[in-house]
Design an enzyme around this catalytic site. Sequence first.
Site, PDB file in Angstrom:
ATOM      1  N   HIS A 199      39.050  20.523  12.034  1.00 12.71           N
ATOM      2  CA  HIS A 199      39.293  19.599  13.145  1.00 12.71           C
ATOM      3  C   HIS A 199      40.703  19.028  13.051  1.00 12.71           C
ATOM      4  CE1 HIS A 199      35.127  18.920  14.742  1.00 12.71           C
ATOM      5  NE2 HIS A 199      34.822  19.445  13.576  1.00 12.71           N
ATOM      6  N   GLY A 231      31.807  20.402  17.516  1.00 13.27           N
ATOM      7  CA  GLY A 231      30.544  19.780  17.918  1.00 13.27           C
ATOM      8  C   GLY A 231      29.447  20.596  17.274  1.00 13.27           C
ATOM      9  N   GLU A 232      28.506  21.017  18.061  1.00 14.80           N
ATOM     10  CA  GLU A 232      27.442  21.873  17.551  1.00 14.80           C
ATOM     11  C   GLU A 232      27.373  23.081  18.490  1.00 14.80           C
ATOM     12  OE1 GLU A 232      25.616  21.559  14.765  1.00 14.80           O
ATOM     13  OE2 GLU A 232      24.816  23.506  15.347  1.00 14.80           O
ATOM     14  N   SER A 233      27.675  24.271  17.937  1.00 17.05           N
ATOM     15  CA  SER A 233      27.835  25.429  18.817  1.00 17.05           C
ATOM     16  C   SER A 233      26.569  25.765  19.605  1.00 17.05           C
ATOM     17  CB  SER A 233      28.315  26.634  18.020  1.00 17.05           C
ATOM     18  OG  SER A 233      27.450  26.901  16.951  1.00 17.05           O
ATOM     19  N   ARG A 272      28.493  30.467  10.250  1.00 15.09           N
ATOM     20  CA  ARG A 272      28.361  29.025  10.507  1.00 15.09           C
ATOM     21  C   ARG A 272      28.034  28.270   9.218  1.00 15.09           C
ATOM     22  NH1 ARG A 272      23.834  28.023  14.266  1.00 15.09           N
ATOM     23  NH2 ARG A 272      24.723  25.941  14.341  1.00 15.09           N
ATOM     24  N   GLU A 276      42.240  17.601  15.421  1.00 10.40           N
ATOM     25  CA  GLU A 276      42.335  16.428  16.309  1.00 10.40           C
ATOM     26  C   GLU A 276      41.889  15.146  15.623  1.00 10.40           C
ATOM     27  OE1 GLU A 276      39.926  18.501  16.177  1.00 10.40           O
ATOM     28  OE2 GLU A 276      38.024  17.484  16.610  1.00 10.40           O
ATOM     29  N   CYS A 307      36.522  24.586  15.143  1.00  9.92           N
ATOM     30  CA  CYS A 307      35.200  24.463  14.520  1.00  9.92           C
ATOM     31  C   CYS A 307      34.113  25.098  15.390  1.00  9.92           C
ATOM     32  CB  CYS A 307      34.923  23.009  14.170  1.00  9.92           C
ATOM     33  SG  CYS A 307      33.726  22.869  12.852  1.00  9.92           S
ATOM     34  N   ILE A 312      34.278  19.808   8.779  1.00  6.31           N
ATOM     35  CA  ILE A 312      32.964  19.169   8.914  1.00  6.31           C
ATOM     36  C   ILE A 312      31.929  20.259   9.203  1.00  6.31           C
ATOM     37  CG2 ILE A 312      31.573  17.458  10.152  1.00  6.31           C
ATOM     38  CD1 ILE A 312      34.281  16.174  11.057  1.00  6.31           C
ATOM     39  N   ARG A 313      31.037  20.491   8.259  1.00  3.34           N
ATOM     40  CA  ARG A 313      30.064  21.599   8.393  1.00  3.34           C
ATOM     41  C   ARG A 313      30.746  22.823   9.026  1.00  3.34           C
ATOM     42  NH1 ARG A 313      27.797  17.470  10.496  1.00  3.34           N
ATOM     43  NH2 ARG A 313      27.581  18.391  12.560  1.00  3.34           N
TER      44      ARG A 313
HETATM   45  N1  GLN Z   1      28.234  23.434  12.186  1.00  4.97           N
HETATM   46  C1  GLN Z   1      28.590  23.364  13.566  1.00  4.97           C
HETATM   47  C2  GLN Z   1      28.061  24.571  14.338  1.00  4.97           C
HETATM   48  O1  GLN Z   1      27.485  25.418  13.781  1.00  4.97           O
HETATM   49  C3  GLN Z   1      30.080  23.243  13.754  1.00  4.97           C
HETATM   50  C4  GLN Z   1      30.545  21.954  13.169  1.00  4.97           C
HETATM   51  C5  GLN Z   1      31.713  21.354  13.845  1.00  4.97           C
HETATM   52  O2  GLN Z   1      32.128  21.738  14.936  1.00  4.97           O
HETATM   53  N2  GLN Z   1      32.225  20.338  13.212  1.00  4.97           N
HETATM   54  O3  GLN Z   1      28.229  24.622  15.520  1.00  4.97           O
END
Ligand code: GLN
Length: 195
Positions: free
Chosen positions: A170, A47-49, A106, A172, A79, A134-135
């Site tokens: 990921h 997700g987004e930390s 990150r 999943e 992630c 993903i990122r």
């Molecule tokens: N870039 C996200 C972060 O810094 C992590 C990306 C992800 O979980 N797919 O949290």
Amino acid sequence: MVTIGVLALQGAVSEHIKMIEDNGAKGLTIKRTDQLDAIDGLIIPGGESTTMRRLIDKYHFFEPLKAFGQAGKPVFGTCAGMILMAGALTDKKEGHLGFMNMVVERNAFGRQRESFEAHLSVMGIPEYVEAIFIRAPLVQEVGEEVDVVSVYDDEIVAVRQGPFLACSFHPELTDDPSMHQLFIQMVEEYAELEA
Ligand code: GLN
């Protein structure tokens, strides 16, 4: 049968639950802190930390999560979950949960490689593992107690330290259950020791 929770504050939750349930364990969506008592292992999803940390604080999850890890119960971070488990981050003064002795960067692949798929060799898994990045973060440094279990392009993308497993990608979002099978096995081993 072991029960594995997925922290459900944000991110890819249902895909993890499906992987858990398709591979011989019970999945539990974790929305309240008291549910942590009912599980043998926990997945912290991607997700987004920074958002996830904000929600962890808002719903008073920080101390209960920390206690879960400090009790030596298995945790798997994918992630953003990996970022939350790191002892230190390159872009921040302090880490979050700090379960693993590693420094994580990150969004480490840069703009050109925001999202891609790869096949990785992972220690403990005989076949190549399908991975979606993903990122994604990267592990820049590990302490002696950390095992590097996968490397991609000379960069560390999966690590294990005792009951803790973390990966940059990921698992999943693919059809490949092998990372979840590896974690379920860790949880089963832990549950057996506890019994
Ligand atoms: N870039 C996200 C972060 O810094 C992590 C990306 C992800 O979980 N797919 O949290």
